[in-house]
Design a protein around this motif. Structure first.
Motif, mmCIF file in Angstrom:
data_model
loop_
_atom_site.group_PDB
_atom_site.id
_atom_site.type_symbol
_atom_site.label_atom_id
_atom_site.label_comp_id
_atom_site.label_asym_id
_atom_site.label_seq_id
_atom_site.Cartn_x
_atom_site.Cartn_y
_atom_site.Cartn_z
ATOM 1 N N ILE A 95 0.815 -1.211 0.000
ATOM 2 C CA ILE A 95 0.000 0.000 0.000
ATOM 3 C C ILE A 95 0.853 1.269 0.000
ATOM 4 C CG2 ILE A 95 -0.195 0.181 2.516
ATOM 5 C CD1 ILE A 95 -3.164 0.923 2.052
ATOM 6 N N GLU A 96 2.087 1.186 0.457
ATOM 7 C CA GLU A 96 2.958 2.352 0.491
ATOM 8 C C GLU A 96 3.621 2.608 -0.855
ATOM 9 O OE1 GLU A 96 2.965 4.348 2.928
ATOM 10 O OE2 GLU A 96 1.781 3.078 4.281
ATOM 11 N N GLU A 97 3.522 1.687 -1.786
ATOM 12 C CA GLU A 97 4.135 1.873 -3.091
ATOM 13 C C GLU A 97 3.198 2.673 -4.003
ATOM 14 O OE1 GLU A 97 5.230 -1.915 -4.632
ATOM 15 O OE2 GLU A 97 6.404 -2.494 -2.857
ATOM 16 N N SER A 98 3.654 2.900 -5.219
ATOM 17 C CA SER A 98 2.833 3.657 -6.163
ATOM 18 C C SER A 98 1.633 2.824 -6.615
ATOM 19 C CB SER A 98 3.663 4.069 -7.380
ATOM 20 O OG SER A 98 4.089 2.919 -8.093
ATOM 21 N N ILE A 99 0.617 3.517 -7.111
ATOM 22 C CA ILE A 99 -0.607 2.825 -7.514
ATOM 23 C C ILE A 99 -0.368 1.906 -8.693
ATOM 24 C CG2 ILE A 99 -1.378 4.619 -9.100
ATOM 25 C CD1 ILE A 99 -3.559 2.657 -6.600
ATOM 26 N N ASP A 100 0.578 2.273 -9.565
ATOM 27 C CA ASP A 100 0.896 1.406 -10.706
ATOM 28 C C ASP A 100 1.517 0.101 -10.246
ATOM 29 O OD1 ASP A 100 -0.080 3.276 -12.494
ATOM 30 O OD2 ASP A 100 1.891 4.243 -12.758
ATOM 31 N N ASP A 101 2.437 0.202 -9.266
ATOM 32 C CA ASP A 101 3.049 -1.025 -8.758
ATOM 33 C C ASP A 101 2.019 -1.912 -8.050
ATOM 34 O OD1 ASP A 101 5.462 -0.160 -9.723
ATOM 35 O OD2 ASP A 101 6.097 0.755 -7.811
ATOM 36 N N ILE A 102 1.110 -1.279 -7.328
ATOM 37 C CA ILE A 102 0.058 -2.057 -6.652
ATOM 38 C C ILE A 102 -0.832 -2.764 -7.682
ATOM 39 C CG2 ILE A 102 -1.951 -1.916 -5.151
ATOM 40 C CD1 ILE A 102 -0.605 0.489 -3.789
ATOM 41 N N GLU A 103 -1.195 -2.035 -8.721
ATOM 42 C CA GLU A 103 -2.045 -2.634 -9.763
ATOM 43 C C GLU A 103 -1.327 -3.773 -10.474
ATOM 44 O OE1 GLU A 103 -4.609 -1.251 -13.702
ATOM 45 O OE2 GLU A 103 -3.364 0.189 -12.601
ATOM 46 N N ARG A 104 -0.035 -3.577 -10.740
ATOM 47 C CA ARG A 104 0.742 -4.632 -11.402
ATOM 48 C C ARG A 104 0.841 -5.863 -10.520
ATOM 49 N NH1 ARG A 104 5.022 -1.993 -11.705
ATOM 50 N NH2 ARG A 104 4.423 -0.777 -13.561
ATOM 51 N N SER A 105 1.033 -5.655 -9.231
ATOM 52 C CA SER A 105 1.120 -6.782 -8.299
ATOM 53 C C SER A 105 -0.211 -7.536 -8.205
ATOM 54 C CB SER A 105 1.533 -6.276 -6.918
ATOM 55 O OG SER A 105 1.520 -7.333 -5.979
ATOM 56 N N ILE A 106 -1.304 -6.784 -8.145
ATOM 57 C CA ILE A 106 -2.627 -7.424 -8.065
ATOM 58 C C ILE A 106 -2.918 -8.223 -9.337
ATOM 59 C CG2 ILE A 106 -5.093 -6.963 -8.003
ATOM 60 C CD1 ILE A 106 -4.517 -4.653 -6.103
ATOM 61 N N THR A 107 -2.554 -7.664 -10.486
ATOM 62 C CA THR A 107 -2.797 -8.356 -11.758
ATOM 63 C C THR A 107 -1.983 -9.640 -11.861
ATOM 64 O OG1 THR A 107 -3.222 -6.222 -12.841
ATOM 65 C CG2 THR A 107 -2.737 -8.114 -14.253
ATOM 66 N N SER A 108 -0.721 -9.563 -11.463
ATOM 67 C CA SER A 108 0.141 -10.751 -11.536
ATOM 68 C C SER A 108 -0.354 -11.840 -10.588
ATOM 69 C CB SER A 108 1.584 -10.378 -11.207
ATOM 70 O OG SER A 108 2.074 -9.410 -12.114
ATOM 71 N N TYR A 109 -0.669 -11.444 -9.379
ATOM 72 C CA TYR A 109 -1.134 -12.449 -8.416
ATOM 73 C C TYR A 109 -2.520 -12.978 -8.791
ATOM 74 C CZ TYR A 109 -1.117 -14.872 -3.963
ATOM 75 O OH TYR A 109 -1.099 -15.839 -2.991
ATOM 76 N N GLY A 110 -3.324 -12.132 -9.451
ATOM 77 C CA GLY A 110 -4.628 -12.606 -9.922
ATOM 78 C C GLY A 110 -4.492 -13.692 -10.977
ATOM 79 N N SER A 111 -3.482 -13.570 -11.815
ATOM 80 C CA SER A 111 -3.240 -14.610 -12.824
ATOM 81 C C SER A 111 -2.856 -15.933 -12.161
ATOM 82 C CB SER A 111 -2.137 -14.164 -13.775
ATOM 83 O OG SER A 111 -2.488 -12.968 -14.440
#
Length: 290
Positions: free
Chosen positions: A167-183
């Motif tokens: 949550i402390e990182e940028s929103i792009d990094d959070i979105e990228r992490s969520i997308t990768s883990y969602g896969s």
């Protein structure tokens, strides 16, 4: 006529008719009464003797046999149970190929049951979870939000935990992490489905293989006998048809379970996407309020 009762009735009817006819002749004739009576009596006696001989010639076992056959025909046929009938057809369809089809069906059902249990346990009330996470994040209780995600089963909670963890990182990094883990979570949901599709394809294929072998057996029997007879061809045709039927039925059963599994996977995938979007919106609000 095989029925003794009908024979007796016809004989009595003929005796009565002949007696009536003779009596009618007596009224129209001028012959002396005594002579007419003697003639009638002798005729009746001869007919009675003939009738007695006919009835005596009927074997006693005939009536009993007819009654026994009638009782057998009228007796209710004992119904065979489903398990016994299925076992009979299984043996008639060549136990070798039928065992392969049954093995495919059992393995496919095992994978289907495992996936259904896993997907059922993965389903949660995603809207309630996201509302609780949003309240905790807006209050600044990040650790509390992580604890809720850790204590909740399913891919939705896992995705939310990965997003809150960064949550402390940028929103792009959070979105990228969520997308990768969602896969990764989507792949876990579909784990084992490829085996189910393989069994769905193999079941009718084995049935058709049994059909071909049954036809070959039928032609070999025709060649050995040198004659085309329904009795000769029946064995091979029975193997051919029964194996095909069982193979198609097994594939249909597995297909029904597979479609149900796909519907549950689609439901969970849509929950994951909605929860990811809701989490990103909550994190954006949290960052703006800081």
């Amino acid at each position: 006529m095989n029925n003794p009762i009908a024979k007796t009735a016809i004989i009595l009817f003929l005796v009565f008719f002949q007696s009536s006819f003779l009596l009618a002749q007596d009224d129209g004739k001028s012959a002396p009464k005594s002579q007419t009576v003697e003639t009638a009596d002798s005729s009746v006696a001869e007919d009675a003797a003939i009738d007695t001989m006919d009835i005596a010639n009927i074997p006693d076992s005939l009536a009993l046999d007819d009654l026994v056959d009638l009782d057998d025909e009228l007796a209710p046929i004992e119904s065979t149970g489903f398990h016994k009938g299925l076992k009979t057809k299984f043996i008639e369809g060549n136990a070798g190929f039928m065992s392969l089809v049954a093995l495919i069906l059992v393995l496919g059902l095992a994978f289907c049951i495992e996936r259904i249990i896993y997907l059922t346990l993965s389903e949660i009330n995603a809207k309630k979870l996201m509302s609780d996470i949003e309240v905790l994040i807006m209050e600044g209780n990040i650790e509390g939000a992580k604890d809720i995600c850790r204590d909740t089963r399913g891919p939705v909670a896992s995705i939310c935990y990965q997003g809150i963890l960064r949550i402390e990182e940028s929103i792009d990094d959070i979105e990228r992490s969520i997308t990768s883990y969602g896969s990764v979570q989507s792949a876990n949901l579909e784990k084992g489905c490829s085996w189910i599709t393989l069994f769905i394809a193999m079941a009718p294929s084995l049935g058709f293989l049994g059909t071909v072998i049954g036809m070959v057996m039928a032609f070999e029997q025709i060649q050995m006998a040198g004659d085309i007879s329904p009795t000769i061809v029946a064995a091979g045709m029975k193997v051919a048809l029964i194996t095909t039927i069982f193979g198609i039925i097994s594939a249909l059963v597995l297909q029904v379970f597979y479609n149900y599994i796909l519907s549950k996977i689609e439901h969970l995938t849509s929950q994951m996407e909605e929860s990811a979007i809701s989490l990103l919106d909550t994190i954006m609000k949290y960052k703006l309020t800081r």
